[in-house]
Design a protein around this motif. Structure first.
Motif, mmCIF file in Angstrom:
data_model
loop_
_atom_site.group_PDB
_atom_site.id
_atom_site.type_symbol
_atom_site.label_atom_id
_atom_site.label_comp_id
_atom_site.label_asym_id
_atom_site.label_seq_id
_atom_site.Cartn_x
_atom_site.Cartn_y
_atom_site.Cartn_z
ATOM 1 N N SER A 1 0.811 -1.216 0.000
ATOM 2 C CA SER A 1 0.000 0.000 0.000
ATOM 3 C C SER A 1 0.841 1.261 0.000
ATOM 4 O O SER A 1 0.326 2.349 -0.214
ATOM 5 C CB SER A 1 -0.930 0.012 1.216
ATOM 6 N N ARG A 2 2.151 1.159 0.260
ATOM 7 C CA ARG A 2 3.006 2.336 0.261
ATOM 8 C C ARG A 2 4.241 2.103 -0.598
ATOM 9 O O ARG A 2 4.744 0.984 -0.664
ATOM 10 C CB ARG A 2 3.440 2.706 1.689
ATOM 11 N N PRO A 3 4.725 3.126 -1.286
ATOM 12 C CA PRO A 3 5.929 2.958 -2.107
ATOM 13 C C PRO A 3 7.155 2.734 -1.236
ATOM 14 O O PRO A 3 7.207 3.168 -0.097
ATOM 15 C CB PRO A 3 6.021 4.295 -2.860
ATOM 16 N N GLU A 4 8.146 2.025 -1.794
ATOM 17 C CA GLU A 4 9.377 1.770 -1.056
ATOM 18 C C GLU A 4 10.121 3.072 -0.830
ATOM 19 O O GLU A 4 10.287 3.875 -1.756
ATOM 20 C CB GLU A 4 10.267 0.795 -1.839
ATOM 21 N N SER A 5 10.546 3.299 0.390
ATOM 22 C CA SER A 5 11.217 4.551 0.718
ATOM 23 C C SER A 5 12.632 4.562 0.167
ATOM 24 O O SER A 5 13.284 3.520 0.070
ATOM 25 C CB SER A 5 11.251 4.767 2.236
ATOM 26 N N LYS A 6 13.108 5.733 -0.181
ATOM 27 C CA LYS A 6 14.456 5.870 -0.699
ATOM 28 C C LYS A 6 15.463 5.858 0.441
ATOM 29 O O LYS A 6 15.177 6.265 1.556
ATOM 30 C CB LYS A 6 14.584 7.176 -1.487
ATOM 31 N N ASP A 7 16.642 5.379 0.124
ATOM 32 C CA ASP A 7 17.699 5.328 1.121
ATOM 33 C C ASP A 7 18.284 6.712 1.371
ATOM 34 O O ASP A 7 18.482 7.492 0.434
ATOM 35 C CB ASP A 7 18.829 4.408 0.664
ATOM 36 N N ARG A 8 18.566 6.977 2.632
ATOM 37 C CA ARG A 8 19.442 8.088 2.978
ATOM 38 C C ARG A 8 20.858 7.510 2.994
ATOM 39 O O ARG A 8 21.107 6.506 3.660
ATOM 40 C CB ARG A 8 19.107 8.653 4.363
ATOM 41 N N ILE A 9 21.759 8.112 2.270
ATOM 42 C CA ILE A 9 23.103 7.567 2.128
ATOM 43 C C ILE A 9 24.088 8.467 2.854
ATOM 44 O O ILE A 9 24.115 9.675 2.642
ATOM 45 C CB ILE A 9 23.492 7.448 0.638
ATOM 46 N N TYR A 10 24.890 7.852 3.726
ATOM 47 C CA TYR A 10 25.901 8.584 4.486
ATOM 48 C C TYR A 10 27.276 8.016 4.144
ATOM 49 O O TYR A 10 27.504 6.808 4.243
ATOM 50 C CB TYR A 10 25.644 8.460 5.987
ATOM 51 N N ARG A 11 28.186 8.913 3.745
ATOM 52 C CA ARG A 11 29.547 8.512 3.414
ATOM 53 C C ARG A 11 30.507 9.555 3.974
ATOM 54 O O ARG A 11 30.093 10.645 4.378
ATOM 55 C CB ARG A 11 29.731 8.369 1.900
ATOM 56 N N SER A 12 31.789 9.222 3.983
ATOM 57 C CA SER A 12 32.806 10.131 4.506
ATOM 58 C C SER A 12 33.478 10.869 3.346
ATOM 59 O O SER A 12 34.247 10.246 2.591
ATOM 60 C CB SER A 12 33.847 9.357 5.307
ATOM 61 N N PRO A 13 33.221 12.163 3.181
ATOM 62 C CA PRO A 13 33.880 12.906 2.096
ATOM 63 C C PRO A 13 35.396 12.885 2.209
ATOM 64 O O PRO A 13 36.096 12.773 1.196
ATOM 65 C CB PRO A 13 33.326 14.334 2.253
ATOM 66 N N ALA A 14 35.911 12.969 3.436
ATOM 67 C CA ALA A 14 37.362 12.939 3.626
ATOM 68 C C ALA A 14 37.931 11.586 3.217
ATOM 69 O O ALA A 14 39.001 11.500 2.599
ATOM 70 C CB ALA A 14 37.715 13.240 5.079
#
Length: 226
Positions: free
Chosen positions: A14-27
């Motif tokens: 009944s609900r669309p799959e939520s998008k991922d929040r992506i966390y990475r290290s820029p450094a």
């Protein structure tokens, strides 16, 4: 026909799959790209202009070094959506439905603790003690100086002279600490949902380990027979 696993997350049509929040290290990404550039430059130069065993040693070193550098710098990432937390570390991928997340801890490293008590480090969200100290100093400066810049005491407010200047608000948390706060809020909000149930899964990154082991074995053989 396969029987559905009662422990696996149940998708809600009944609900669309939520998008991922992506966390990475820029450094980490920047450092890894630089190291790979240097390794590639030195290795290719040795392959082209080297003599005798040098090209073979350079090839073995590249096969060993490139996967390891990529694993520890470019690969780590944390993916979070409404159903689960997926942690991609150098040699493993851990998937934890929110119902299996007991806590998210921050000290000298950031880690997630599963309901079983097993701890998994978040390589993509490294702790920065320097950033914490910087935020603490900015907060102390803002509290002690009432938000004014040094040397601005006693000056009239430049009303009507261009843009009005508002006191700068000091950040309340370091970036990685704020990320951990966001993940904690998401875990607390979603842990009881039906789609966030299931078991923790761990997969080893053989696509990283295989080439690195092959390069190490080749390098040892070349050095031993030299």
């Amino acid at each position: 026909m396969s029987t559905p696993d009662p422990q696996s997350p149940v998708p809600d049509a009944s609900r669309p799959e939520s998008k991922d929040r992506i966390y990475r290290s820029p450094a980490g990404i920047a450092g890894g790209a630089l190291l790979l550039l240097i390794a590639g430059w030195l290795g290719v130069d040795a392959l082209i202009s080297g003599h005798g065993r040098t090209p073979w040693l350079a090839l073995a070193a590249l096969i060993l070094v490139v996967p390891l550098v990529s694993a520890f710098t470019l690969r780590p990432a944390v993916f979070a959506n409404e159903d689960r937390l997926r942690v991609r570390n150098p040699f493993r991928v851990i998937v934890l439905p929110w119902a299996q997340v007991a806590s998210l801890r921050s000290s000298y490293s950031n880690e997630v603790v599963a309901a079983s008590g097993t701890k998994y480090q978040l390589w993509a969200v490294p702790v920065s003690l320097r950033a914490r100290k910087k935020v603490a100093k900015q907060q102390a400066r803002a509290a002690g100086g009432d938000g004014r810049r040094p040397g601005s005491a006693g000056r009239p407010s430049p009303m009507g002279l261009g843009r009005s200047h508002q006191p700068a608000t000091a950040p309340t948390r370091a970036t990685t600490d704020q990320i951990m706060d966001d993940l904690r809020q998401l875990a607390e909000a979603r842990a009881g949902e039906r789609s966030a149930q299931g078991e923790v899964t761990v997969r080893w990154a053989y696509e990283v380990m295989g080439p690195a082991i092959a390069g190490a074995v080749l390098l040892v053989i070349l050095l031993a027979t030299g």
